[in-house]
Design a protein around this motif. Structure first.
Motif, PDB file in Angstrom:
ATOM      1  N   GLY A   1     -13.962   1.674  -7.282  1.00  0.00           N
ATOM      2  CA  GLY A   1     -14.791   0.560  -6.117  1.00  0.00           C
ATOM      3  C   GLY A   1     -15.085   1.236  -5.066  1.00  0.00           C
ATOM      4  N   THR A   2     -14.710   2.644  -4.881  1.00  0.00           N
ATOM      5  CA  THR A   2     -15.253   3.393  -3.611  1.00  0.00           C
ATOM      6  C   THR A   2     -16.857   3.705  -3.964  1.00  0.00           C
ATOM      7  OG1 THR A   2     -14.366   5.501  -4.788  1.00  0.00           O
ATOM      8  CG2 THR A   2     -12.747   4.150  -3.249  1.00  0.00           C
TER       9      THR A   2
ATOM     10  N   LEU B   1       0.967  -1.197   0.050  1.00  0.00           N
ATOM     11  CA  LEU B   1       0.215  -0.159  -0.002  1.00  0.00           C
ATOM     12  C   LEU B   1       0.798   1.190  -0.041  1.00  0.00           C
ATOM     13  CD1 LEU B   1      -2.864  -1.070   2.393  1.00  0.00           C
ATOM     14  CD2 LEU B   1      -2.975  -0.972   0.005  1.00  0.00           C
ATOM     15  N   THR B   2       1.968   1.271   0.536  1.00  0.00           N
ATOM     16  CA  THR B   2       2.914   2.507   0.711  1.00  0.00           C
ATOM     17  C   THR B   2       3.504   2.546  -0.470  1.00  0.00           C
ATOM     18  OG1 THR B   2       3.426   1.917   3.068  1.00  0.00           O
ATOM     19  CG2 THR B   2       4.890   3.259   1.721  1.00  0.00           C
TER      20      THR B   2
ATOM     21  N   LEU C   1      -4.067   4.604 -13.978  1.00  0.00           N
ATOM     22  CA  LEU C   1      -3.057   4.476 -12.879  1.00  0.00           C
ATOM     23  C   LEU C   1      -3.332   3.280 -11.808  1.00  0.00           C
ATOM     24  CD1 LEU C   1      -3.008   8.342 -12.007  1.00  0.00           C
ATOM     25  CD2 LEU C   1      -1.448   7.112 -13.260  1.00  0.00           C
ATOM     26  N   LEU C   2      -4.630   2.835 -11.777  1.00  0.00           N
ATOM     27  CA  LEU C   2      -4.684   1.581 -11.005  1.00  0.00           C
ATOM     28  C   LEU C   2      -5.102   0.520 -11.787  1.00  0.00           C
ATOM     29  CD1 LEU C   2      -7.006   3.329  -8.365  1.00  0.00           C
ATOM     30  CD2 LEU C   2      -4.332   2.910  -8.220  1.00  0.00           C
ATOM     31  N   LEU C   3      -4.265  -0.574 -11.799  1.00  0.00           N
ATOM     32  CA  LEU C   3      -4.667  -1.776 -12.415  1.00  0.00           C
ATOM     33  C   LEU C   3      -4.495  -3.031 -11.649  1.00  0.00           C
ATOM     34  CD1 LEU C   3      -2.471  -1.072 -15.768  1.00  0.00           C
ATOM     35  CD2 LEU C   3      -4.871  -0.967 -15.485  1.00  0.00           C
ATOM     36  N   PRO C   4      -5.197  -4.081 -11.601  1.00  0.00           N
ATOM     37  CA  PRO C   4      -6.300  -4.154 -12.569  1.00  0.00           C
ATOM     38  C   PRO C   4      -7.511  -3.476 -11.894  1.00  0.00           C
ATOM     39  CG  PRO C   4      -6.096  -6.411 -11.530  1.00  0.00           C
ATOM     40  CD  PRO C   4      -5.028  -5.465 -11.037  1.00  0.00           C
ATOM     41  N   ALA C   5      -8.896  -3.227 -12.593  1.00  0.00           N
ATOM     42  CA  ALA C   5      -9.873  -2.485 -12.202  1.00  0.00           C
ATOM     43  C   ALA C   5     -10.430  -3.161 -10.780  1.00  0.00           C
ATOM     44  CB  ALA C   5     -10.798  -2.427 -13.351  1.00  0.00           C
ATOM     45  N   ASN C   6     -10.849  -2.447  -9.903  1.00  0.00           N
ATOM     46  CA  ASN C   6     -11.360  -2.719  -8.603  1.00  0.00           C
ATOM     47  C   ASN C   6     -10.424  -3.622  -7.614  1.00  0.00           C
ATOM     48  OD1 ASN C   6     -13.785  -1.507  -9.607  1.00  0.00           O
ATOM     49  ND2 ASN C   6     -14.416  -3.447 -10.529  1.00  0.00           N
ATOM     50  N   GLU C   7      -9.254  -3.828  -7.897  1.00  0.00           N
ATOM     51  CA  GLU C   7      -8.248  -4.321  -7.191  1.00  0.00           C
ATOM     52  C   GLU C   7      -7.921  -3.316  -6.068  1.00  0.00           C
ATOM     53  OE1 GLU C   7      -3.928  -6.015  -7.392  1.00  0.00           O
ATOM     54  OE2 GLU C   7      -5.255  -6.960  -8.651  1.00  0.00           O
ATOM     55  N   THR C   8      -7.621  -2.164  -6.144  1.00  0.00           N
ATOM     56  CA  THR C   8      -7.144  -1.117  -5.378  1.00  0.00           C
ATOM     57  C   THR C   8      -8.057  -0.023  -5.001  1.00  0.00           C
ATOM     58  OG1 THR C   8      -5.013  -1.585  -5.997  1.00  0.00           O
ATOM     59  CG2 THR C   8      -5.525   0.435  -4.772  1.00  0.00           C
ATOM     60  N   LEU C   9      -8.538   0.308  -3.868  1.00  0.00           N
ATOM     61  CA  LEU C   9      -9.188   1.423  -3.616  1.00  0.00           C
ATOM     62  C   LEU C   9      -8.332   2.683  -3.493  1.00  0.00           C
ATOM     63  CD1 LEU C   9     -11.547  -0.300  -0.936  1.00  0.00           C
ATOM     64  CD2 LEU C   9     -12.125   0.061  -3.506  1.00  0.00           C
TER      65      LEU C   9
ATOM     66  N   VAL D   1      -5.365   8.428  -0.045  1.00  0.00           N
ATOM     67  CA  VAL D   1      -5.704   7.134   0.549  1.00  0.00           C
ATOM     68  C   VAL D   1      -5.770   6.032  -0.436  1.00  0.00           C
ATOM     69  CG1 VAL D   1      -7.537   6.177   2.145  1.00  0.00           C
ATOM     70  CG2 VAL D   1      -7.169   8.553   1.977  1.00  0.00           C
ATOM     71  N   VAL D   2      -5.099   4.794   0.032  1.00  0.00           N
ATOM     72  CA  VAL D   2      -5.163   3.687  -0.949  1.00  0.00           C
ATOM     73  C   VAL D   2      -5.439   2.538   0.154  1.00  0.00           C
ATOM     74  CG1 VAL D   2      -3.433   4.544  -2.664  1.00  0.00           C
ATOM     75  CG2 VAL D   2      -2.712   3.126  -0.402  1.00  0.00           C
TER      76      VAL D   2
END
Length: 492
Positions: free
Chosen positions: A94-95, A42-43, A70-78, A144-145
């Motif tokens: 996802g949020t 996460l860091t 910037l965030l791959l794949p979709a919905n894996e990272t908030l 925030v991640v």
């Protein structure tokens, strides 16, 4: 519950405790490691997003639903970016445009990096990491991640399940192993117990079968065999004592019965009746002496003889005893020489010590040759021996083969000297009473002929409060010494 069951249960409890403690440590370390790895991931993501944030919290679109966002794949990272004013400037799909942080958590994040476990979205929850963005205004914008904690919790749950199953198997195997091992260890003890249960009072040579290995169980069995030997010797001695006592009592009782029967026949004159009564009186006196001697020995064996301990002047005691035997010695034409007497004081019972001296003088006088002499020597000695009393005569002495058994009960030497009117108890009483005083007595033959009895008594401790005068019982140590010596002579 048998010892075997208790050992198995205790071993199972110990294994369970070890498994529980080890499992708790393992789960804690695994949870800490997974959390650290998750925070590191996460860091890295948060730092990458923070580099895309401009002044006021502006950031390019995450494009997490596209293939080159910037965030791959979709919905894996908030992910969210909160501007300086507290508004969401960008958020991942996802949020659902809902804030990931509460107001309090946002304030903490503006002060520095924070990691938070949140129940956002329900289910297993998410792990959030928030950090302030430098040069993004005042107050700073916050990135925030987050990611789901499902994989971490699933891994921990699987490990805990495996620990429960593996631990249960380990406990069962440990209990079974302890049951089998304790059975193998206790088998020789159970065998010895069964053998001991079959030993009866008539088995004079019965012993327990010892295991071949020389371990603690073998030493226990050896100790039990030694105990059996001592008990069997003591029982044999008791039987011999009872048999000898019955034999000694039978003779005077038979004579007394015959004398009374003769006295009761009609036609007896006065002189015959008087002679019969006198003979019966002598036999009665002999029975009384024999009974008293037996009672003294029985009390000594059971440690019931109470010694009235106090300072005793042996010089005066010996002179009084010699004076009592003066008329008897003159009648036997035997001189008693008691001039070599030292001034000696010991702690003891004066009545019992006088009984010892009387028995020895009577024995010496009975077997001293006419015209001979009896010499009594009394000297002081250095501690721990305090006094040495010797009674020497010029009689026939002891037969050499009889000397080892001279102080045994009912021990007599055929054709030679005996004691206590032929019952063989006088010297046995002497040995018991001297042993009760903590002293020793030995018998030997003099080089020039005659017998020698030597008594050693411990030194007086008048200044010792533990040895002050008083009614003190015979010590069990003295009693055990006498029993060991008597048993040893019986089995020779």
């Amino acid at each position: 519950m048998t010892l075997r069951m208790r050992l198995a249960l205790l071993f199972a409890i110990a294994v369970a405790a070890l498994v529980a403690a080890g499992g708790a440590v393992l789960v804690h370390q695994l949870s800490s490691g997974l959390r650290t790895a998750l925070d590191a991931s996460l860091t890295a993501r948060a730092d990458a997003l923070a580099q895309q944030v401009g002044p006021g919290g502006k950031v390019a679109n995450f494009q997490d639903g596209a293939g080159n966002g910037l965030l791959l794949p979709a919905n894996e990272t908030l992910a969210e970016v909160v501007s300086s004013s507290g508004h969401l400037t960008e958020s991942s799909d996802g949020t659902g445009n809902r804030p990931l942080l509460t107001a309090a958590q946002l304030m903490s994040a503006r002060q520095g990096r924070v990691s938070i476990n949140s129940d956002f979205g329900g289910g297993p929850g998410v792990r959030l990491l928030a950090l302030p963005v430098a040069d993004s205004g005042s107050p700073p914008a916050v990135v925030v991640v987050g990611t789901s904690r499902g994989l971490v919790l699933t891994a921990l749950s699987r490990v805990e399940t495996d620990l429960w199953l593996g631990g249960s198997v380990a406990v069962l195997l440990g209990a079974l192993g302890a049951w089998l091992l304790s059975g193998a260890v206790l088998m020789p003890i159970e065998r010895m117990r069964a053998q001991a249960a079959e030993i009866s009072a008539g088995d004079s040579d019965a012993r327990l079968e010892l295991p071949r290995r020389r371990d603690e169980i073998a030493r226990l069995g050896d100790t039990m065999n030694q105990l059996l030997g001592r008990l069997q010797r003591a029982l044999h001695q008791q039987r011999v004592f009872v048999a000898d006592a019955g034999h000694e009592l039978r003779t005077p009782l038979t004579m007394l019965h015959a004398e009374l029967e003769l006295a009761g026949r009609p036609g007896k004159d006065l002189d015959s009746l008087v002679a019969a009564v006198q003979a019966a009186t002598l036999d009665t006196d002999r029975l009384i002496r024999l009974a008293e001697n037996l009672l003294t020995l029985a009390r000594t064996d059971s440690a019931e003889v109470a010694l009235q301990r106090k300072p005793v002047d042996l010089n005066r005691l010996v002179k009084e005893a010699v004076s009592t035997f003066d008329s008897a010695s003159q009648g036997a034409n035997v001189r008693v020489d008691a001039d070599n007497l030292g001034e000696v004081v010991v702690i003891g019972d004066p009545d019992r010590l006088r009984q010892v001296i009387d028995n020895l003088l009577d024995n010496a006088l009975r077997y001293a040759a006419a015209g001979g002499s009896i010499t009594v020597n009394l000297t002081a000695a250095t501690r721990p021996v305090g006094a040495v009393l010797e009674i020497l005569d010029r009689g026939p002495g002891f037969p050499p083969a009889f000397l080892p058994n001279a102080f045994d009960r009912f021990s007599r030497a055929d054709g030679a000297r005996t004691d206590d009117a032929g019952t063989g108890l006088g010297l046995a009483i002497v040995a018991s009473l001297i042993d009760a005083h903590g002293g020793t007595v030995t018998a030997s033959n003099r080089p020039g002929g005659g017998a020698s009895i030597r008594i050693e008594l411990p030194a007086a401790h008048i200044d010792d409060p533990d040895r002050q005068p008083g009614n003190l019982p015979v010590t069990s140590l003295a009693h055990r010494r006498h029993m060991r010596r008597a048993a040893r002579y019986v089995w020779k």
